[in-house]
Motif scaffolding. Sequence first.
Motif, PDB file in Angstrom:
ATOM      1  N   SER A  18      -6.117   3.451  -4.900  1.00 18.07           N
ATOM      2  CA  SER A  18      -6.702   2.575  -5.916  1.00 18.07           C
ATOM      3  C   SER A  18      -7.924   1.825  -5.397  1.00 18.07           C
ATOM      4  O   SER A  18      -8.569   1.095  -6.148  1.00 18.07           O
ATOM      5  CB  SER A  18      -5.656   1.577  -6.417  1.00 18.07           C
ATOM      6  OG  SER A  18      -5.289   0.681  -5.378  1.00 18.07           O
ATOM      7  N   GLY A  19      -8.229   1.966  -4.105  1.00 19.98           N
ATOM      8  CA  GLY A  19      -9.380   1.283  -3.535  1.00 19.98           C
ATOM      9  C   GLY A  19      -9.054  -0.052  -2.904  1.00 19.98           C
ATOM     10  O   GLY A  19      -9.946  -0.756  -2.438  1.00 19.98           O
ATOM     11  N   THR A  20      -7.768  -0.413  -2.850  1.00 18.98           N
ATOM     12  CA  THR A  20      -7.368  -1.675  -2.227  1.00 18.98           C
ATOM     13  C   THR A  20      -7.539  -1.590  -0.713  1.00 18.98           C
ATOM     14  O   THR A  20      -7.151  -0.597  -0.083  1.00 18.98           O
ATOM     15  CB  THR A  20      -5.900  -2.010  -2.553  1.00 18.98           C
ATOM     16  OG1 THR A  20      -5.761  -2.141  -3.970  1.00 18.98           O
ATOM     17  CG2 THR A  20      -5.471  -3.312  -1.888  1.00 18.98           C
ATOM     18  N   ILE A  21      -8.123  -2.624  -0.131  1.00 10.74           N
ATOM     19  CA  ILE A  21      -8.292  -2.672   1.326  1.00 10.74           C
ATOM     20  C   ILE A  21      -6.945  -2.949   1.970  1.00 10.74           C
ATOM     21  O   ILE A  21      -6.217  -3.860   1.563  1.00 10.74           O
ATOM     22  CB  ILE A  21      -9.312  -3.767   1.710  1.00 10.74           C
ATOM     23  CG1 ILE A  21     -10.669  -3.485   1.071  1.00 10.74           C
ATOM     24  CG2 ILE A  21      -9.453  -3.853   3.231  1.00 10.74           C
ATOM     25  CD1 ILE A  21     -11.679  -4.608   1.262  1.00 10.74           C
ATOM     26  N   LEU A  22      -6.620  -2.173   2.997  1.00 19.01           N
ATOM     27  CA  LEU A  22      -5.332  -2.305   3.679  1.00 19.01           C
ATOM     28  C   LEU A  22      -5.529  -2.588   5.166  1.00 19.01           C
ATOM     29  O   LEU A  22      -6.451  -2.054   5.788  1.00 19.01           O
ATOM     30  CB  LEU A  22      -4.503  -1.026   3.533  1.00 19.01           C
ATOM     31  CG  LEU A  22      -4.195  -0.540   2.120  1.00 19.01           C
ATOM     32  CD1 LEU A  22      -3.479   0.804   2.195  1.00 19.01           C
ATOM     33  CD2 LEU A  22      -3.364  -1.555   1.358  1.00 19.01           C
ATOM     34  N   GLY A  26       0.816  -1.189   0.000  1.00 21.25           N
ATOM     35  CA  GLY A  26       0.000   0.000   0.000  1.00 21.25           C
ATOM     36  C   GLY A  26       0.856   1.248   0.000  1.00 21.25           C
ATOM     37  O   GLY A  26       1.963   1.285   0.514  1.00 21.25           O
ATOM     38  N   GLY A  27       0.303   2.338  -0.566  1.00 19.20           N
ATOM     39  CA  GLY A  27       1.042   3.576  -0.625  1.00 19.20           C
ATOM     40  C   GLY A  27       1.283   4.171   0.744  1.00 19.20           C
ATOM     41  O   GLY A  27       2.220   4.928   0.948  1.00 19.20           O
ATOM     42  N   ASP A  28       0.390   3.907   1.721  1.00 14.58           N
ATOM     43  CA  ASP A  28       0.547   4.497   3.048  1.00 14.58           C
ATOM     44  C   ASP A  28       1.215   3.530   4.018  1.00 14.58           C
ATOM     45  O   ASP A  28       1.200   3.751   5.218  1.00 14.58           O
ATOM     46  CB  ASP A  28      -0.815   4.919   3.597  1.00 14.58           C
ATOM     47  CG  ASP A  28      -1.780   3.757   3.747  1.00 14.58           C
ATOM     48  OD1 ASP A  28      -2.886   3.964   4.269  1.00 14.58           O
ATOM     49  OD2 ASP A  28      -1.421   2.636   3.335  1.00 14.58           O
ATOM     50  N   GLY A  29       1.778   2.447   3.521  1.00 19.01           N
ATOM     51  CA  GLY A  29       2.482   1.519   4.394  1.00 19.01           C
ATOM     52  C   GLY A  29       1.635   0.395   4.919  1.00 19.01           C
ATOM     53  O   GLY A  29       2.108  -0.385   5.727  1.00 19.01           O
ATOM     54  N   GLY A  30       0.383   0.288   4.508  1.00 13.53           N
ATOM     55  CA  GLY A  30      -0.472  -0.797   4.965  1.00 13.53           C
ATOM     56  C   GLY A  30      -0.193  -2.086   4.235  1.00 13.53           C
ATOM     57  O   GLY A  30       0.489  -2.124   3.207  1.00 13.53           O
ATOM     58  N   THR A  31      -0.730  -3.162   4.791  1.00 14.05           N
ATOM     59  CA  THR A  31      -0.619  -4.482   4.169  1.00 14.05           C
ATOM     60  C   THR A  31      -1.919  -4.790   3.423  1.00 14.05           C
ATOM     61  O   THR A  31      -2.987  -4.797   4.030  1.00 14.05           O
ATOM     62  CB  THR A  31      -0.378  -5.566   5.228  1.00 14.05           C
ATOM     63  OG1 THR A  31       0.847  -5.293   5.902  1.00 14.05           O
ATOM     64  CG2 THR A  31      -0.303  -6.947   4.598  1.00 14.05           C
ATOM     65  N   PRO A  32      -1.857  -5.024   2.120  1.00 11.79           N
ATOM     66  CA  PRO A  32      -3.077  -5.286   1.363  1.00 11.79           C
ATOM     67  C   PRO A  32      -3.802  -6.545   1.851  1.00 11.79           C
ATOM     68  O   PRO A  32      -3.171  -7.572   2.123  1.00 11.79           O
ATOM     69  CB  PRO A  32      -2.579  -5.486  -0.071  1.00 11.79           C
ATOM     70  CG  PRO A  32      -1.252  -4.800  -0.116  1.00 11.79           C
ATOM     71  CD  PRO A  32      -0.665  -4.979   1.243  1.00 11.79           C
ATOM     72  N   ALA A  33      -5.109  -6.453   1.988  1.00 16.36           N
ATOM     73  CA  ALA A  33      -5.925  -7.628   2.294  1.00 16.36           C
ATOM     74  C   ALA A  33      -5.996  -8.490   1.035  1.00 16.36           C
ATOM     75  O   ALA A  33      -6.203  -7.965  -0.064  1.00 16.36           O
ATOM     76  CB  ALA A  33      -7.317  -7.201   2.728  1.00 16.36           C
TER      77      ALA A  33
END
Length: 213
Positions: A191-195, A82-89
């Motif tokens: 992009s709408g990806t859940i993080l 993720g752009g903000d450092g999250g882990t994509p679900a």
Amino acid sequence: MKLFSVLSAALIGSSAAFAPAPVNVQQRSMATVSMNAAEGELYIDQNRRNLMNLILVGSAAVTVGGLAVPYVLFFLPPGTGGGDGGTPAKDALGNDLNKVEYLASKKPGDHSLAQGLKGDATYLIIKEDGSLEDYGLNAVCTHLGCVVPWSAANNKFMCPCHGSQYAPTGAVVRGPAPLPLALAHIETDESGTILFNTWSETDFRTDGKPWWM
């Protein structure tokens, strides 16, 4: 006169017994050469011994390093996409979950599993208004690590291993589980990806510090 000759012979014989033995110069030279050769061989053996010790130490270091690196990396958070450092679900096939598409495929009250932080199975919860809950629940039971299924009929999580039960928020309602299910923040990127992101603040269910931190 004869007696004198006998005494003289006896004195000469006794003095010869105490005379130093003749020195063989050639034997002494050979002994010296042999000792020098032995010292040379000993010196060479010591060098070889040092070399072998270095090889053994180097091999041990490589082996220990090869075992230690994966062990340390296992406890580090996985790389984020993720752009903000999250882990994509991710779904069961390893595909990133898009929030719009995910909500369109689920009904209110749905509790489905996704791959979350550190690869742990984590529940995504659809609220009654059809929106995505802003936190996810780690599905690993805090008793002995079983994956806890959601029971829609009972409106709670019920562990089949030892009977632990959790409220919809993941709070313990029945033991032997000693702790609530771990929380994770849920966000979306551009992009709408859940993080998923680590929940590090106060646990709203216990008003205490998160036990998983």
